[in-house]
Scaffold this active site. Structure first.
Site, mmCIF file in Angstrom:
data_model
loop_
_atom_site.group_PDB
_atom_site.id
_atom_site.type_symbol
_atom_site.label_atom_id
_atom_site.label_comp_id
_atom_site.label_asym_id
_atom_site.label_seq_id
_atom_site.Cartn_x
_atom_site.Cartn_y
_atom_site.Cartn_z
ATOM 1 N N ASN A 1 2.908 4.454 -11.040
ATOM 2 C CA ASN A 1 1.606 4.530 -11.723
ATOM 3 C C ASN A 1 0.440 4.559 -10.739
ATOM 4 O O ASN A 1 -0.695 4.813 -11.133
ATOM 5 C CB ASN A 1 1.483 3.311 -12.658
ATOM 6 N N ASP B 1 0.869 -1.173 0.000
ATOM 7 C CA ASP B 1 0.000 0.000 0.000
ATOM 8 C C ASP B 1 0.909 1.228 0.000
ATOM 9 O O ASP B 1 1.719 1.412 0.922
ATOM 10 C CB ASP B 1 -0.908 -0.009 1.238
ATOM 11 N N TYR C 1 -7.466 16.074 -7.466
ATOM 12 C CA TYR C 1 -6.749 15.224 -8.432
ATOM 13 C C TYR C 1 -5.815 16.073 -9.298
ATOM 14 O O TYR C 1 -4.655 15.726 -9.514
ATOM 15 C CB TYR C 1 -7.775 14.484 -9.292
ATOM 16 N N LYS D 1 -1.782 15.734 -9.479
ATOM 17 C CA LYS D 1 -1.061 15.411 -10.717
ATOM 18 C C LYS D 1 -0.132 16.556 -11.141
ATOM 19 O O LYS D 1 0.930 16.308 -11.694
ATOM 20 C CB LYS D 1 -2.055 15.057 -11.834
HETATM 21 N N1 LIG Z 1 -7.782 6.142 -16.923
HETATM 22 C C1 LIG Z 1 -7.488 7.365 -17.309
HETATM 23 O O1 LIG Z 1 -8.193 7.957 -18.147
HETATM 24 C C2 LIG Z 1 -6.271 8.061 -16.771
HETATM 25 C C3 LIG Z 1 -5.923 9.296 -17.317
HETATM 26 C C4 LIG Z 1 -4.798 9.969 -16.848
HETATM 27 C C5 LIG Z 1 -4.032 9.408 -15.842
HETATM 28 N N2 LIG Z 1 -4.393 8.214 -15.307
HETATM 29 C C6 LIG Z 1 -3.537 7.697 -14.243
HETATM 30 O O2 LIG Z 1 -3.040 6.422 -14.623
HETATM 31 C C7 LIG Z 1 -2.792 5.648 -13.446
HETATM 32 C C8 LIG Z 1 -3.477 4.303 -13.588
HETATM 33 O O3 LIG Z 1 -4.867 4.540 -13.690
HETATM 34 P P1 LIG Z 1 -5.951 3.507 -14.256
HETATM 35 O O4 LIG Z 1 -6.890 4.292 -15.056
HETATM 36 O O5 LIG Z 1 -5.287 2.323 -14.858
HETATM 37 O O6 LIG Z 1 -6.714 3.176 -12.888
HETATM 38 P P2 LIG Z 1 -6.845 1.883 -12.020
HETATM 39 O O7 LIG Z 1 -7.228 0.755 -12.918
HETATM 40 O O8 LIG Z 1 -7.722 2.247 -10.887
HETATM 41 O O9 LIG Z 1 -5.347 1.657 -11.499
HETATM 42 C C9 LIG Z 1 -4.838 2.251 -10.343
HETATM 43 C C10 LIG Z 1 -3.631 1.453 -9.915
HETATM 44 O O10 LIG Z 1 -3.097 2.007 -8.732
HETATM 45 C C11 LIG Z 1 -3.071 0.999 -7.699
HETATM 46 N N3 LIG Z 1 -3.305 1.644 -6.427
HETATM 47 C C12 LIG Z 1 -4.376 2.420 -6.063
HETATM 48 N N4 LIG Z 1 -4.243 2.800 -4.789
HETATM 49 C C13 LIG Z 1 -3.066 2.253 -4.338
HETATM 50 C C14 LIG Z 1 -2.379 2.281 -3.103
HETATM 51 N N5 LIG Z 1 -2.874 2.916 -2.025
HETATM 52 N N6 LIG Z 1 -1.195 1.616 -2.995
HETATM 53 C C15 LIG Z 1 -0.685 0.949 -4.050
HETATM 54 N N7 LIG Z 1 -1.293 0.892 -5.247
HETATM 55 C C16 LIG Z 1 -2.477 1.540 -5.382
HETATM 56 C C17 LIG Z 1 -4.158 0.006 -8.094
HETATM 57 O O11 LIG Z 1 -3.962 -1.325 -7.604
HETATM 58 P P3 LIG Z 1 -4.633 -1.866 -6.227
HETATM 59 O O12 LIG Z 1 -6.058 -1.417 -6.243
HETATM 60 O O13 LIG Z 1 -4.445 -3.354 -6.250
HETATM 61 O O14 LIG Z 1 -3.825 -1.230 -5.141
HETATM 62 C C18 LIG Z 1 -3.941 0.009 -9.598
HETATM 63 O O15 LIG Z 1 -2.818 -0.782 -9.926
HETATM 64 C C19 LIG Z 1 -3.267 6.485 -12.267
HETATM 65 O O16 LIG Z 1 -2.167 7.162 -11.694
HETATM 66 C C20 LIG Z 1 -4.227 7.467 -12.915
HETATM 67 O O17 LIG Z 1 -4.356 8.658 -12.184
HETATM 68 C C21 LIG Z 1 -5.479 7.527 -15.727
#
Ligand SMILES: NC(=O)c1ccc[n+]([C@@H]2O[C@H](COP(=O)([O-])OP(=O)(O)OC[C@H]3O[C@@H](n4cnc5c(N)ncnc54)[C@H](OP(=O)(O)O)[C@@H]3O)[C@@H](O)[C@H]2O)c1
Length: 248
Positions: free
Chosen positions: A89, A64, A153, A157
Site C-alpha cells: 500500500n 523505508d 504518479y 500506478k
Molecule cells: N487517497 C486517495 O484518494 C488514493 C486514491 C488512489 C490510490 N491511493 C493509494 O493508496 C495508498 C495509501 O494512500 P493514502 O491516501 O492512505 O495516503 P497516506 O495516508 O499518505 O499513506 C501512505 C502510506 O505509505 C507509507 N509510505 C510512504 N512512503 C513510504 C516509504 N518510503 N516507505 C514505506 N512506507 C511509506 C506511509 O507511512 P509513513 O509515512 O510512516 O512511511 C503511509 O502508510 C497509496 O499507495 C496511494 O497512492 C490513494
C-alpha cells in the site's frame, strides 16, 4: 468468534496512512495476525496499541521501502512469522503539473517509492510466499487511466497494475494469487488535507457523488486477500464511486 482470515498472517507495507490503517483494522478483525511496516515508528506503535485494544495481534517493523536491504529484512521476518498474505500500500504523489513542468526530483521520488518500492517488495514476497498465498497491491484509478497533471504518479500506478497482472500469470501454477485494488478519490492522505469545499468538489465528480472511505477500500482488499476470492487473480478491482463506468 471466527474470521475469514483466522490462521493467516498478513504483511501490510505502508500501514500508517488512512487506507493502510483501515486495511490493518479490516484484516485484523477478520482474524489475521499482522506485520505492519512504514517509516514512522511512533505512528506504527500507536496503531499497534489501538489494534491490540481491538483484539488484533500486530508486530511493527519500521521500514523505508526505498531501502532494498530493509525491505528484504522485513519480508524475511514476515516469512519467519508465517506470512501468507502481503498487501503493498506504500505510495506517494507529487504536486500536479503538466509533464513539461514536472519537477524531475519529485517524479523520481514518486517512481522510487510507488513503482520501484512495490516491485522490490513483491520480488521478496514472491520468493517466500507459500503455495496458495496472496498479494494485494493498492494501485489507483490513475493506474488504469490518465489523470491531468499527474504524469509520474499515473506512470507509477500503471506499472503497479502491470506488475500485478504479470506476477499473477507467473505464479498461478502455484495458486499464488496477485490482485490489485484501484481506489478513486478516497478521504485519506492528500485528499483529507484539502479544505472541505475542495473535498466536496472532488467527491462530487464520482457518480456516487462523494469521496470513498478508507474502510471501503479495505473491504475490497480483505475480499481479494481472503479464500472467498480463490478464483480471482490478476484482477484490478476499482473502488471509485462509479467513475470507471463512464469509460472513454
Ligand atoms: N487517497 C486517495 O484518494 C488514493 C486514491 C488512489 C490510490 N491511493 C493509494 O493508496 C495508498 C495509501 O494512500 P493514502 O491516501 O492512505 O495516503 P497516506 O495516508 O499518505 O499513506 C501512505 C502510506 O505509505 C507509507 N509510505 C510512504 N512512503 C513510504 C516509504 N518510503 N516507505 C514505506 N512506507 C511509506 C506511509 O507511512 P509513513 O509515512 O510512516 O512511511 C503511509 O502508510 C497509496 O499507495 C496511494 O497512492 C490513494
Amino acid at each position: 468468534m471466527t474470521g475469514v482470515l483466522d490462521g493467516h498472517t498478513a504483511l501490510i507495507v505502508g500501514a500508517n496512512g488512512g487506507i493502510g490503517q483501515a486495511i490493518a483494522y479490516a484484516l485484523g478483525a477478520a482474524g489475521a495476525r499482522l506485520i505492519l511496516a512504514a517509516r514512522d515508528r511512533g505512528k506504527l506503535d500507536q496503531l499497534r496499541t489501538e489494534l491490540d485494544a481491538a483484539g488484533s495481534t500486530a508486530d511493527t517493523v519500521p521500514t523505508d521501502i526505498i531501502d532494498d536491504d530493509a525491505v528484504r529484512r522485513l519480508v524475511e521476518r514476515a516469512a519467519a512469522e508465517g506470512m501468507d498474505i502481503a498487501v503493498n500500500n506504500a505510495g506517494t504523489s507529487h504536486r500536479p503539473a503538466p509533464l513539461g513542468d514536472l519537477v524531475i526530483e519529485e517524479a523520481d521520488r514518486v517512481l522510487r517509492v510507488t513503482l520501484r518500492g512495490t516491485l522490490v517488495a513483491m520480488h521478496h514476497e514472491l520468493a517466500v510466499l507459500p503455495d496458495g498465498g496472496s498479494i494485494v497491491n493498492v494501485a489507483s484509478t490513475a493506474g488504469v487511466a490518465g489523470a491531468p497533471g499527474m504524469a509520474a504518479y499515473v506512470a507509477a500506478k500503471h506499472a503497479v497494475v502491470g506488475l500485478t497482472r504479470t506476477a499473477a500469470l507467473d505464479y498461478a501454477a502455484r495458486s499464488i494469487r496477485v490482485n490489485a485494488v484501484a481506489p478513486g478519490s478516497i478521504d485519506s492522505g492528500g485528499t483529507t488535507a484539502q479544505p472541505d469545499r475542495i473535498r466536496q468538489q472532488i467527491g462530487s465528480a464520482a457518480p456516487l457523488a462523494r469521496l470513498g472511505s478508507p474502510a471501503e477500500v479495505a473491504a475490497a482488499v480483505l475480499w481479494l486477500a481472503s479464500p472467498a476470492a480463490a478464483y480471482t487473480t490478476g484482477a484490478v478491482l476499482t473502488v471509485d464511486g462509479g467513475k470507471g463506468a463512464r469509460g472513454a
